[in-house]
Design a protein around this motif. Structure first.
Motif, PDB file in Angstrom:
ATOM      1  N   LEU A   1       0.821  -1.213   0.000  1.00 21.48           N
ATOM      2  CA  LEU A   1       0.000   0.000   0.000  1.00 21.48           C
ATOM      3  C   LEU A   1       0.857   1.266   0.000  1.00 21.48           C
ATOM      4  CD1 LEU A   1      -2.543  -1.042   2.804  1.00 21.48           C
ATOM      5  CD2 LEU A   1      -3.088  -0.766   0.355  1.00 21.48           C
ATOM      6  N   SER A   2       0.253   2.368  -0.375  1.00 26.41           N
ATOM      7  CA  SER A   2       0.921   3.659  -0.221  1.00 26.41           C
ATOM      8  C   SER A   2       1.199   3.856   1.267  1.00 26.41           C
ATOM      9  CB  SER A   2      -0.018   4.767  -0.739  1.00 26.41           C
ATOM     10  OG  SER A   2       0.531   6.029  -0.455  1.00 26.41           O
ATOM     11  N   GLY A   3       2.419   4.226   1.598  1.00 23.53           N
ATOM     12  CA  GLY A   3       2.779   4.433   3.002  1.00 23.53           C
ATOM     13  C   GLY A   3       3.185   3.168   3.736  1.00 23.53           C
ATOM     14  N   SER A   4       3.224   2.033   3.019  1.00 22.74           N
ATOM     15  CA  SER A   4       3.583   0.777   3.698  1.00 22.74           C
ATOM     16  C   SER A   4       5.075   0.743   4.037  1.00 22.74           C
ATOM     17  CB  SER A   4       3.220  -0.429   2.824  1.00 22.74           C
ATOM     18  OG  SER A   4       3.876  -0.358   1.578  1.00 22.74           O
ATOM     19  N   GLY A   5       5.875   1.480   3.270  1.00 24.07           N
ATOM     20  CA  GLY A   5       7.324   1.502   3.523  1.00 24.07           C
ATOM     21  C   GLY A   5       8.154   0.945   2.376  1.00 24.07           C
ATOM     22  N   LYS A   6       7.552   0.828   1.191  1.00 23.50           N
ATOM     23  CA  LYS A   6       8.279   0.268   0.032  1.00 23.50           C
ATOM     24  C   LYS A   6       9.556   1.041  -0.260  1.00 23.50           C
ATOM     25  CE  LYS A   6       4.842   0.999  -2.792  1.00 23.50           C
ATOM     26  NZ  LYS A   6       3.917   1.631  -1.821  1.00 23.50           N
ATOM     27  N   SER A   7       9.441   2.361  -0.393  1.00 23.61           N
ATOM     28  CA  SER A   7      10.607   3.181  -0.764  1.00 23.61           C
ATOM     29  C   SER A   7      11.658   3.141   0.328  1.00 23.61           C
ATOM     30  CB  SER A   7      10.210   4.640  -0.978  1.00 23.61           C
ATOM     31  OG  SER A   7       9.267   4.739  -1.977  1.00 23.61           O
ATOM     32  N   THR A   8      11.207   3.220   1.572  1.00 23.76           N
ATOM     33  CA  THR A   8      12.145   3.218   2.700  1.00 23.76           C
ATOM     34  C   THR A   8      12.949   1.921   2.717  1.00 23.76           C
ATOM     35  OG1 THR A   8      10.560   4.527   3.967  1.00 23.76           O
ATOM     36  CG2 THR A   8      12.306   3.416   5.218  1.00 23.76           C
TER      37      THR A   8
ATOM     38  N   ARG B   1       0.363   6.963   9.295  1.00 20.80           N
ATOM     39  CA  ARG B   1       1.632   7.570   8.834  1.00 20.80           C
ATOM     40  C   ARG B   1       1.337   8.730   7.880  1.00 20.80           C
ATOM     41  NH1 ARG B   1       4.778   1.984   7.304  1.00 20.80           N
ATOM     42  NH2 ARG B   1       5.177   1.284   9.422  1.00 20.80           N
TER      43      ARG B   1
ATOM     44  N   PRO C   1       2.343  10.226   5.198  1.00 17.21           N
ATOM     45  CA  PRO C   1       3.373  11.278   5.117  1.00 17.21           C
ATOM     46  C   PRO C   1       3.063  12.377   4.100  1.00 17.21           C
ATOM     47  CG  PRO C   1       4.152   9.246   4.092  1.00 17.21           C
ATOM     48  CD  PRO C   1       2.854   8.919   4.771  1.00 17.21           C
TER      49      PRO C   1
ATOM     50  N   ASN D   1       5.772  -4.808   8.026  1.00 19.22           N
ATOM     51  CA  ASN D   1       6.527  -3.574   8.298  1.00 19.22           C
ATOM     52  C   ASN D   1       5.751  -2.645   9.232  1.00 19.22           C
ATOM     53  OD1 ASN D   1       8.820  -1.928   7.982  1.00 19.22           O
ATOM     54  ND2 ASN D   1       7.760  -0.695   6.436  1.00 19.22           N
TER      55      ASN D   1
ATOM     56  N   ILE E   1       8.383  -2.547  13.520  1.00 26.86           N
ATOM     57  CA  ILE E   1       9.768  -3.019  13.438  1.00 26.86           C
ATOM     58  C   ILE E   1      10.632  -1.895  12.865  1.00 26.86           C
ATOM     59  CG2 ILE E   1       9.135  -5.463  13.122  1.00 26.86           C
ATOM     60  CD1 ILE E   1      10.099  -5.097  10.143  1.00 26.86           C
ATOM     61  N   ASP E   2      11.934  -2.033  13.096  1.00 25.82           N
ATOM     62  CA  ASP E   2      12.877  -1.070  12.548  1.00 25.82           C
ATOM     63  C   ASP E   2      12.994  -1.341  11.038  1.00 25.82           C
ATOM     64  OD1 ASP E   2      15.125   0.340  11.810  1.00 25.82           O
ATOM     65  OD2 ASP E   2      16.295  -0.214  13.590  1.00 25.82           O
ATOM     66  N   PRO E   3      12.885  -0.320  10.184  1.00 27.65           N
ATOM     67  CA  PRO E   3      13.013  -0.551   8.731  1.00 27.65           C
ATOM     68  C   PRO E   3      14.324  -1.262   8.363  1.00 27.65           C
ATOM     69  CG  PRO E   3      12.356   1.719   9.140  1.00 27.65           C
ATOM     70  CD  PRO E   3      12.575   1.088  10.488  1.00 27.65           C
TER      71      PRO E   3
HETATM   72  N1  LIG Z   1       9.130   0.099   9.818  1.00 29.72           N
HETATM   73  C1  LIG Z   1       8.685   1.360   9.874  1.00 29.72           C
HETATM   74  N2  LIG Z   1       8.316   1.890  11.060  1.00 29.72           N
HETATM   75  C2  LIG Z   1       7.859   3.169  11.141  1.00 29.72           C
HETATM   76  N3  LIG Z   1       7.739   4.005  10.086  1.00 29.72           N
HETATM   77  C3  LIG Z   1       8.096   3.532   8.888  1.00 29.72           C
HETATM   78  C4  LIG Z   1       8.592   2.197   8.714  1.00 29.72           C
HETATM   79  N4  LIG Z   1       8.865   2.005   7.395  1.00 29.72           N
HETATM   80  C5  LIG Z   1       8.557   3.179   6.781  1.00 29.72           C
HETATM   81  N5  LIG Z   1       8.096   4.083   7.671  1.00 29.72           N
HETATM   82  C6  LIG Z   1       7.635   5.468   7.398  1.00 29.72           C
HETATM   83  O1  LIG Z   1       6.405   5.348   6.711  1.00 29.72           O
HETATM   84  C7  LIG Z   1       6.254   6.414   5.781  1.00 29.72           C
HETATM   85  C8  LIG Z   1       5.960   5.808   4.395  1.00 29.72           C
HETATM   86  O2  LIG Z   1       7.128   5.142   3.952  1.00 29.72           O
HETATM   87  P1  LIG Z   1       7.473   5.059   2.411  1.00 29.72           P
HETATM   88  O3  LIG Z   1       8.732   4.283   2.297  1.00 29.72           O
HETATM   89  O4  LIG Z   1       7.425   6.403   1.789  1.00 29.72           O
HETATM   90  O5  LIG Z   1       6.233   4.159   1.888  1.00 29.72           O
HETATM   91  P2  LIG Z   1       5.754   3.824   0.407  1.00 29.72           P
HETATM   92  O6  LIG Z   1       6.925   3.972  -0.499  1.00 29.72           O
HETATM   93  O7  LIG Z   1       5.257   2.424   0.490  1.00 29.72           O
HETATM   94  O8  LIG Z   1       4.659   4.819   0.145  1.00 29.72           O
HETATM   95  C9  LIG Z   1       7.542   7.219   5.811  1.00 29.72           C
HETATM   96  O9  LIG Z   1       7.312   8.353   6.624  1.00 29.72           O
HETATM   97  C10 LIG Z   1       8.545   6.264   6.461  1.00 29.72           C
HETATM   98  O10 LIG Z   1       9.523   6.959   7.193  1.00 29.72           O
END
Ligand SMILES: Nc1ncnc2c1ncn2[C@@H]1O[C@H](COP(=O)(O)OP(=O)(O)O)[C@@H](O)[C@H]1O
Ligand SMILES: Nc1ncnc2c1ncn2[C@@H]1O[C@H](COP(=O)(O)OS(=O)(=O)O)[C@@H](OP(=O)(O)O)[C@H]1O
Length: 197
Positions: free
Chosen positions: A33-40, A139, A141, A175, A178-180
């Motif tokens: 999903l959007s905001g799931s943490g894919k890019s991170t 989240r 963002p 995700n 947990i720590d990314p």
């Molecule tokens: N494991 C995690 N715990 C807490 N926050 C996280 C974690 N992974 C990502 N985030 C935060 O969640 C938000 C969305 O992450 P992002 O990588 O942009 O998601 P996506 O690419 O899926 O939209 C960012 O603010 C990021 O810092």
């Protein structure tokens, strides 16, 4: 392809490039999903691979949806075309001998399956960044979920557009809480255990 377009077999092939790189190529396909943490997570995996001396390239919204795919929106039809083009581009990067990371929502199972088949063999590694919608919304963002809830954005994934979760991803990351960095380590462990690196 027109019948008068003939594929040219060049002398330098993928295997030669992989030998020169001293590692094999593959495609790490992050979906969620959007905001799931894919890019991170994909960014951290790339950093780790780069530090290990591997050749990498990360495809994500910034370098794709603002460039090659800037003509596409978020209808089902446009998402299907978005993923089709990204699949084709990823295949070229893999053929170039590069460990390629793609981070797109890619909400439809059939399109992810098509990319898997396009790559063939075991070049395609599906990484499910599995984060509950409630967490993604918290989240938020970019404030997009709020805008979607307010009816200002239509066809938003998880709100009024579907997300079909992978049924048997190679890597399944929960995700949330947990720590990314630990999430990224899960991917690296998979690559090591399966002798990709
Ligand atoms: N494991 C995690 N715990 C807490 N926050 C996280 C974690 N992974 C990502 N985030 C935060 O969640 C938000 C969305 O992450 P992002 O990588 O942009 O998601 P996506 O690419 O899926 O939209 C960012 O603010 C990021 O810092
Ligand atoms: N309607 C709608 N639905 C979902 N997402 C939207 C939408 N409109 C804009 N955005 C922003 O675009 C990013 C998703 O683009 P993708 O190319 O990954 O989407 S898809 O794979 O074609 O479904 C997504 O980025 P991420 O949050 O990084 O996933 C959003 O920021």
């Amino acid at each position: 392809m027109g019948s008068d377009v003939v594929w040219h077999a060049h002398k330098v092939c993928r295997e030669d490039r992989e030998l020169q790189n001293e590692h094999r190529a593959c495609l790490l396909w992050f979906t969620g999903l959007s905001g799931s943490g894919k890019s991170t997570v994909a960014g951290l995996v790339e950093e780790k691979l780069h530090a290990m001396g591997k050749r990498t390239y990360l495809l994500d919204g910034d370098n794709v949806r603002k460039g090659m795919n800037r003509d596409l929106g978020f209808t089902d039809e446009d998402r299907i075309e978005n993923i089709r083009r990204i699949g084709e581009m990823s295949r070229l990067f893999v053929d170039a001998g590069i460990i390629t990371l793609s981070a797109f929502i890619s909400p439809f199972r059939s399109e992810r399956q098509s990319v898997r088949e396009l790559l063939g063999g075991n070049d395609f590694i599906e990484v499910f960044v599995d984060t509950p919608l409630t967490t993604c919304e918290r989240r938020d963002p970019k404030g997009l979920y709020q805008r979607a809830r307010d009816g200002l954005i239509k066809n938003f994934t998880g709100i009024d557009s579907p997300y079909e979760a992978p049924q048997s991803p190679e890597v399944h990351i929960i995700n949330d809480g947990i720590d990314p960095d630990a999430a990224a380590e899960q991917v690296i462990s998979y690559l090591v255990a399966n002798k990709y690196i």
